[in-house]
Design a protein around this motif. Structure first.
Motif, PDB file in Angstrom:
ATOM      1  N   PHE A  60      -4.185  -3.008 -16.885  1.00 37.93           N
ATOM      2  CA  PHE A  60      -3.367  -4.024 -16.233  1.00 37.93           C
ATOM      3  C   PHE A  60      -2.697  -3.479 -14.972  1.00 37.93           C
ATOM      4  CE2 PHE A  60       0.740  -6.017 -15.466  1.00 37.93           C
ATOM      5  CZ  PHE A  60       0.346  -7.331 -15.281  1.00 37.93           C
ATOM      6  N   PHE A  61      -2.062  -2.313 -15.082  1.00 33.96           N
ATOM      7  CA  PHE A  61      -1.343  -1.776 -13.929  1.00 33.96           C
ATOM      8  C   PHE A  61      -2.300  -1.357 -12.810  1.00 33.96           C
ATOM      9  CE2 PHE A  61       2.243  -1.092 -16.965  1.00 33.96           C
ATOM     10  CZ  PHE A  61       3.132  -1.919 -16.301  1.00 33.96           C
ATOM     11  N   SER A  69       4.379   5.785 -18.853  1.00 39.05           N
ATOM     12  CA  SER A  69       5.611   5.438 -19.580  1.00 39.05           C
ATOM     13  C   SER A  69       5.277   4.549 -20.770  1.00 39.05           C
ATOM     14  CB  SER A  69       6.599   4.722 -18.652  1.00 39.05           C
ATOM     15  OG  SER A  69       7.061   5.584 -17.645  1.00 39.05           O
ATOM     16  N   ASP A  70       4.429   3.556 -20.529  1.00 42.11           N
ATOM     17  CA  ASP A  70       3.989   2.681 -21.621  1.00 42.11           C
ATOM     18  C   ASP A  70       3.277   3.480 -22.712  1.00 42.11           C
ATOM     19  OD1 ASP A  70       5.026   0.334 -20.751  1.00 42.11           O
ATOM     20  OD2 ASP A  70       3.109  -0.696 -20.492  1.00 42.11           O
ATOM     21  N   ALA A  71       2.423   4.418 -22.286  1.00 41.85           N
ATOM     22  CA  ALA A  71       1.679   5.219 -23.259  1.00 41.85           C
ATOM     23  C   ALA A  71       2.625   6.023 -24.147  1.00 41.85           C
ATOM     24  CB  ALA A  71       0.706   6.161 -22.531  1.00 41.85           C
ATOM     25  N   VAL A  72       3.674   6.589 -23.555  1.00 41.14           N
ATOM     26  CA  VAL A  72       4.665   7.352 -24.332  1.00 41.14           C
ATOM     27  C   VAL A  72       5.369   6.440 -25.329  1.00 41.14           C
ATOM     28  CG1 VAL A  72       6.859   8.601 -24.184  1.00 41.14           C
ATOM     29  CG2 VAL A  72       5.008   9.131 -22.581  1.00 41.14           C
ATOM     30  N   LEU A  73       5.772   5.254 -24.873  1.00 40.99           N
ATOM     31  CA  LEU A  73       6.478   4.313 -25.750  1.00 40.99           C
ATOM     32  C   LEU A  73       5.574   3.788 -26.852  1.00 40.99           C
ATOM     33  CD1 LEU A  73       8.343   2.445 -22.897  1.00 40.99           C
ATOM     34  CD2 LEU A  73       9.455   3.726 -24.737  1.00 40.99           C
ATOM     35  N   ILE A  74       4.318   3.503 -26.518  1.00 41.51           N
ATOM     36  CA  ILE A  74       3.354   3.036 -27.527  1.00 41.51           C
ATOM     37  C   ILE A  74       3.115   4.126 -28.565  1.00 41.51           C
ATOM     38  CG2 ILE A  74       0.930   2.410 -27.889  1.00 41.51           C
ATOM     39  CD1 ILE A  74       1.129   0.980 -25.092  1.00 41.51           C
ATOM     40  N   ALA A  75       2.928   5.359 -28.090  1.00 40.53           N
ATOM     41  CA  ALA A  75       2.712   6.475 -29.014  1.00 40.53           C
ATOM     42  C   ALA A  75       3.906   6.648 -29.945  1.00 40.53           C
ATOM     43  CB  ALA A  75       2.450   7.759 -28.232  1.00 40.53           C
ATOM     44  N   ALA A  76       5.117   6.484 -29.401  1.00 40.83           N
ATOM     45  CA  ALA A  76       6.320   6.591 -30.232  1.00 40.83           C
ATOM     46  C   ALA A  76       6.332   5.495 -31.290  1.00 40.83           C
ATOM     47  CB  ALA A  76       7.567   6.501 -29.364  1.00 40.83           C
ATOM     48  N   GLY A  77       5.955   4.288 -30.900  1.00 43.91           N
ATOM     49  CA  GLY A  77       5.919   3.185 -31.864  1.00 43.91           C
ATOM     50  C   GLY A  77       4.878   3.396 -32.945  1.00 43.91           C
ATOM     51  N   VAL A  88       1.565   3.199 -10.296  1.00 40.11           N
ATOM     52  CA  VAL A  88       0.699   2.728 -11.384  1.00 40.11           C
ATOM     53  C   VAL A  88       0.687   3.740 -12.529  1.00 40.11           C
ATOM     54  CG1 VAL A  88      -1.736   2.353 -11.987  1.00 40.11           C
ATOM     55  CG2 VAL A  88      -0.760   1.203 -10.000  1.00 40.11           C
ATOM     56  N   LEU A  89       0.539   5.011 -12.192  1.00 40.13           N
ATOM     57  CA  LEU A  89       0.503   6.048 -13.228  1.00 40.13           C
ATOM     58  C   LEU A  89       1.844   6.177 -13.949  1.00 40.13           C
ATOM     59  CD1 LEU A  89      -1.612   8.888 -11.551  1.00 40.13           C
ATOM     60  CD2 LEU A  89      -2.296   7.328 -13.384  1.00 40.13           C
ATOM     61  N   GLY A 119       0.815  -1.206   0.000  1.00 40.73           N
ATOM     62  CA  GLY A 119       0.000   0.000   0.000  1.00 40.73           C
ATOM     63  C   GLY A 119       0.847   1.254   0.000  1.00 40.73           C
ATOM     64  N   GLN A 120       2.001   1.182  -0.668  1.00 39.50           N
ATOM     65  CA  GLN A 120       2.969   2.279  -0.637  1.00 39.50           C
ATOM     66  C   GLN A 120       3.057   2.964  -1.998  1.00 39.50           C
ATOM     67  OE1 GLN A 120       6.981   0.978  -0.075  1.00 39.50           O
ATOM     68  NE2 GLN A 120       7.678   2.962   0.666  1.00 39.50           N
ATOM     69  N   HIS A 121       2.633   4.204  -2.075  1.00 37.99           N
ATOM     70  CA  HIS A 121       2.713   5.017  -3.298  1.00 37.99           C
ATOM     71  C   HIS A 121       2.118   4.285  -4.511  1.00 37.99           C
ATOM     72  CE1 HIS A 121       5.361   7.356  -0.789  1.00 37.99           C
ATOM     73  NE2 HIS A 121       6.290   6.416  -0.790  1.00 37.99           N
TER      74      HIS A 121
END
Length: 199
Positions: free
Chosen positions: A158-159, A46-54, A40-41, A33-35
């Motif tokens: 998922f996250f 980070s995934d969203a940035v990488l997916i958008a780049a791809g 998660v965000l 229960g820590q941060h």
């Protein structure tokens, strides 16, 4: 449109669902229960940035500068080895293993720095998320943005499920042995991934 979103969602989920360094870290944070929300965000964005780049076709950057991946590989392996040793020590020492709330004093900045390192120092994330998702998205032509959206939704869902759903396992982890096993598994996963990166 729906077909593109669903295809992106399923591919994104299939790439992210396997247990790895990032997922093990999110699970541990969720159990403690820590941060949880910032972690998660951080992972999902980070995934969203990488997916958008791809999807935008930037996979060629990874292919154009092949020297970047070895640097990330060695840095990532060193970080994973250090994290594996820390988890192993936690599994072997009674004080850390017996206290599920251990680590509550770790600040948000240090937690997010670890999270970012686990995400961005992994060279496979560039091959899987940028190159693979980007190449599959290109097959959808004008619908590739919808495909990317599906992959982003998969990452967020998922996250969120992993981070916040981990609390359902807390009764199990009230037992000291469960924390020892989790730390041991995390040490094996991190160490195995580090060896795989170097191999």
């Amino acid at each position: 449109m729906f077909n593109a979103i669903l295809s992106g969602y399923l591919l994104g989920l299939s790439l992210i669902i396997a247990i790895g360094a990032q997922n093990a870290f999110v699970l541990r944070q969720g159990l403690r229960g820590q941060h949880v929300l910032p972690v998660v965000l951080t992972c999902a964005l980070s995934d969203a940035v990488l997916i958008a780049a791809g999807v935008a076709g930037l996979g060629w950057l990874v292919e154009r500068w092949p020297g970047l991946l070895p640097v990330l590989r060695y840095a990532g392996a060193a970080f994973l080895f250090a994290y594996a040793l820390r988890a192993l020590w936690s599994a072997l020492t009674a004080k850390a293993g017996l206290n599920p709330a251990a680590g509550k004093g770790v600040g948000r900045a240090a937690t997010l720095a670890t999270c970012l390192a686990l995400t961005w120092l992994n060279p496979h994330v560039y091959l899987d998320t940028v190159v693979l998702i980007g190449s599959v998205a290109s097959r959808f032509g004008e619908m590739k943005a919808w495909f990317g959206l599906g992959a982003v939704v998969a990452s967020f869902s998922f996250f969120i499920a992993l981070g916040f759903g981990a609390r359902l396992l807390r009764p199990l982890f009230a037992r000291p042995a469960a924390w020892r096993v989790l730390d041991g598994v995390i040490a094996l996963v991190m160490g195995g991934l580090a060896v795989k990166l170097l191999a």
